[in-house]
Design a protein around this motif. Structure first.
Motif, mmCIF file in Angstrom:
data_model
loop_
_atom_site.group_PDB
_atom_site.id
_atom_site.type_symbol
_atom_site.label_atom_id
_atom_site.label_comp_id
_atom_site.label_asym_id
_atom_site.label_seq_id
_atom_site.Cartn_x
_atom_site.Cartn_y
_atom_site.Cartn_z
ATOM 1 N N LEU A 1 0.748 -1.240 -0.099
ATOM 2 C CA LEU A 1 0.037 0.016 0.180
ATOM 3 C C LEU A 1 0.893 1.210 -0.045
ATOM 4 C CD1 LEU A 1 -2.692 -1.183 2.639
ATOM 5 C CD2 LEU A 1 -2.660 -1.487 0.133
ATOM 6 N N GLY A 2 0.392 2.058 -1.015
ATOM 7 C CA GLY A 2 1.166 3.629 -0.831
ATOM 8 C C GLY A 2 2.793 3.101 -1.339
ATOM 9 N N SER A 3 3.674 3.993 -0.716
ATOM 10 C CA SER A 3 4.935 3.591 -0.896
ATOM 11 C C SER A 3 5.604 2.135 -0.648
ATOM 12 C CB SER A 3 6.132 4.586 -0.211
ATOM 13 O OG SER A 3 5.936 4.425 1.128
ATOM 14 N N GLY A 4 4.812 1.484 0.411
ATOM 15 C CA GLY A 4 5.167 0.216 1.055
ATOM 16 C C GLY A 4 6.396 0.393 2.111
ATOM 17 N N LYS A 5 6.951 1.481 2.040
ATOM 18 C CA LYS A 5 8.074 1.831 3.189
ATOM 19 C C LYS A 5 7.492 2.155 4.349
ATOM 20 C CE LYS A 5 11.012 3.498 -0.819
ATOM 21 N NZ LYS A 5 11.839 4.388 -1.489
ATOM 22 N N GLN A 6 6.461 2.423 4.564
ATOM 23 C CA GLN A 6 6.027 2.763 5.968
ATOM 24 C C GLN A 6 5.890 1.576 6.859
ATOM 25 O OE1 GLN A 6 4.087 2.336 3.294
ATOM 26 N NE2 GLN A 6 1.908 1.945 3.601
ATOM 27 N N TYR A 7 6.482 1.971 8.238
ATOM 28 C CA TYR A 7 6.804 0.789 9.314
ATOM 29 C C TYR A 7 5.369 0.496 9.749
ATOM 30 C CZ TYR A 7 11.892 0.532 9.013
ATOM 31 O OH TYR A 7 13.105 0.309 8.494
ATOM 32 N N ILE A 8 5.265 -0.932 10.008
ATOM 33 C CA ILE A 8 4.287 -1.476 10.958
ATOM 34 C C ILE A 8 4.690 -2.151 12.246
ATOM 35 C CG2 ILE A 8 2.294 -3.250 10.569
ATOM 36 C CD1 ILE A 8 2.048 -2.813 7.621
ATOM 37 N N PRO A 9 4.323 -1.577 13.278
ATOM 38 C CA PRO A 9 4.572 -1.976 14.458
ATOM 39 C C PRO A 9 3.482 -3.228 14.614
ATOM 40 C CG PRO A 9 3.391 -0.170 15.116
ATOM 41 C CD PRO A 9 3.573 -0.517 13.516
ATOM 42 N N PRO B 1 10.520 -4.610 13.903
ATOM 43 C CA PRO B 1 8.989 -3.894 13.100
ATOM 44 C C PRO B 1 9.458 -3.985 11.635
ATOM 45 C CG PRO B 1 10.291 -2.005 13.783
ATOM 46 C CD PRO B 1 10.812 -3.231 14.706
ATOM 47 N N VAL B 2 8.467 -4.313 10.743
ATOM 48 C CA VAL B 2 8.625 -4.284 9.190
ATOM 49 C C VAL B 2 7.715 -3.265 8.571
ATOM 50 C CG1 VAL B 2 8.987 -6.729 9.300
ATOM 51 C CG2 VAL B 2 6.697 -5.807 9.181
ATOM 52 N N THR B 3 8.183 -3.303 7.220
ATOM 53 C CA THR B 3 7.363 -2.106 6.495
ATOM 54 C C THR B 3 6.278 -2.835 5.947
ATOM 55 O OG1 THR B 3 8.679 -2.845 4.524
ATOM 56 C CG2 THR B 3 9.450 -0.988 5.659
ATOM 57 N N ASN B 4 5.163 -2.047 5.145
ATOM 58 C CA ASN B 4 4.227 -2.656 4.751
ATOM 59 C C ASN B 4 4.757 -3.566 3.486
ATOM 60 O OD1 ASN B 4 2.107 -2.345 2.259
ATOM 61 N ND2 ASN B 4 0.981 -2.159 4.209
ATOM 62 N N SER C 1 3.550 5.696 9.051
ATOM 63 C CA SER C 1 4.718 4.811 9.308
ATOM 64 C C SER C 1 5.208 5.274 10.893
ATOM 65 C CB SER C 1 5.894 5.106 8.299
ATOM 66 O OG SER C 1 7.197 4.475 8.948
ATOM 67 N N THR C 2 5.015 3.974 11.466
ATOM 68 C CA THR C 2 5.171 4.049 13.033
ATOM 69 C C THR C 2 6.311 2.749 13.289
ATOM 70 O OG1 THR C 2 2.968 4.582 13.040
ATOM 71 C CG2 THR C 2 4.051 4.423 15.333
ATOM 72 N N ARG C 3 7.556 3.312 13.518
ATOM 73 C CA ARG C 3 8.861 2.449 13.685
ATOM 74 C C ARG C 3 8.950 2.235 15.404
ATOM 75 N NH1 ARG C 3 14.733 2.961 11.655
ATOM 76 N NH2 ARG C 3 15.433 0.799 11.466
ATOM 77 N N TYR D 1 8.159 -14.530 19.510
ATOM 78 C CA TYR D 1 8.055 -14.488 17.901
ATOM 79 C C TYR D 1 8.727 -13.221 17.746
ATOM 80 C CZ TYR D 1 4.773 -18.387 18.463
ATOM 81 O OH TYR D 1 4.285 -19.604 18.756
ATOM 82 N N ASN D 2 9.835 -13.121 17.388
ATOM 83 C CA ASN D 2 10.899 -12.083 17.130
ATOM 84 C C ASN D 2 10.713 -11.606 15.844
ATOM 85 O OD1 ASN D 2 12.093 -11.324 19.901
ATOM 86 N ND2 ASN D 2 12.960 -13.631 19.274
ATOM 87 N N ASN D 3 10.506 -12.292 14.942
ATOM 88 C CA ASN D 3 10.522 -12.047 13.460
ATOM 89 C C ASN D 3 9.263 -12.492 12.607
ATOM 90 O OD1 ASN D 3 11.107 -14.326 11.686
ATOM 91 N ND2 ASN D 3 12.711 -14.560 13.131
ATOM 92 N N ILE D 4 8.927 -11.593 11.604
ATOM 93 C CA ILE D 4 7.647 -11.725 11.006
ATOM 94 C C ILE D 4 7.374 -13.253 10.356
ATOM 95 C CG2 ILE D 4 8.262 -10.789 8.781
ATOM 96 C CD1 ILE D 4 5.083 -9.937 10.737
#
Length: 301
Positions: free
Chosen positions: A191-199, A230-233, A272-274, A289-292
């Motif tokens: 979605l959008g740039s895809g660079k926004q962080y998702i907590p 956290p990961v990006t969208n 974007s919320t890191r 669960y540390n990683n996505i």
């Protein structure tokens, strides 16, 4: 036997938390607008909008878990909806505090409340800790008012714990099923740039953090309830596609289209919320669960 009263007890976190508490031998009650279906849980009725609450709901209760609140992304943000989003969170806890003031011989000692990483709102790549100042857009304001209402319990001598919760990953509701649905049909796209962080946080870690707060192994304080990485969208969408073994061939959904469809509410998916999990880790919580990739593997196992 410790007695826990939960608002929003049938919700995304409330339901599995209730089951976990019952399994540990806790007595659990719910505050709800409608009669409960779980025979092991006593449900007391309330109507926050009308200011009505069953006064016997606090009898014998040690800890109140406050999870109630209208869904932030359920409806478009009109002026009325914004008011409802804030008041469903603030007036609900104030109803409980009103009861505690009337019944001074109650035994409630600890309030554990949800808040949200929306407190920080759209901050790009900035690392956000519990000491980061909020913005003053609607998302931030909603969380500020929510936390302020919960903190009124300090004047009653109560201990307060607040969890600024990220996107809770589970198949039972919330953001993940909505993101996963088009991906399953090979129609997914960032979605959008895809660079926004998702907590984000796995539902099991969210429940376990609440359990540690209830059991006293987590010092009462304000914590970010998010996984350490956290990961990006874009990264989240790719991770879901990998889990389903589906291609991502469509171009990103333009931000302008999302703003047209959702209006101001588009900030929920475009912001974007890191967010840092360091404080809750320093307090002794060890994430399962540390990683996505591991989180999604477990969720879709």
């Amino acid at each position: 036997m410790q007695h826990v009263l939960i608002t929003g007890g049938t919700g995304l976190i409330g339901n599995p938390l209730t089951e976990a508490l019952l399994a540990k031998g806790y007595q659990v009650s719910h505050l709800s607008r409608s009669p409960g279906k779980n025979p092991n849980v006593k449900t007391y009725l309330w109507d926050v909008a009308k200011g009505q609450i069953d006064p016997s709901c606090i009898n014998g209760v040690d800890t109140v878990i406050h999870l109630a609140g209208a869904g932030i992304a359920d409806k478009r943000w009109t002026a009325d909806r914004k008011k409802q989003l804030i008041e469903s969170r603030t007036q609900s806890i104030q109803l409980i505090y009103g009861l505690l003031k009337q019944n001074t011989n109650h035994q409630v000692r600890h309030i554990i409340s949800a808040s949200a990483t929306g407190y920080y709102s759209n901050r790009g790549n900035e690392w956000l800790t519990e000491n980061s100042v909020p913005l003053h857009d609607f998302l931030s304001t909603c969380c500020i008012e929510w936390e302020k209402a919960v903190d009124e319990g300090l004047e009653l001598g109560l201990t307060i714990t607040k969890f600024r919760t990220g996107v809770v990953l589970t198949t039972k509701g919330g953001a993940l099923p909505q993101l996963a649905k088009p991906v399953r049909h090979a129609l997914g796209a960032p979605l959008g740039s895809g660079k926004q962080y998702i907590p984000w946080i796995h539902i099991q870690d969210a429940v376990d953090i609440y359990l540690q707060a209830i059991e006293g192994s987590l010092t009462p304080d304000t914590y970010n309830m998010v996984a350490p990485n956290p990961v990006t969208n874009q990264q989240l969408t790719e991770a879901v596609a990998k889990e389903f073994n589906k291609p991502l061939w469509l171009p990103n959904v333009p931000a302008a289209v999302l703003k047209l469809i959702f209006g101001e509410m588009s900030i929920v998916v475009l912001g974007s919320t890191r967010v840092s999990a360091q404080k809750v880790q320093d307090a002794g919580y060890q994430f399962k669960y540390n990683n996505i990739d591991n989180a999604l593997r477990d969720i879709y196992a």
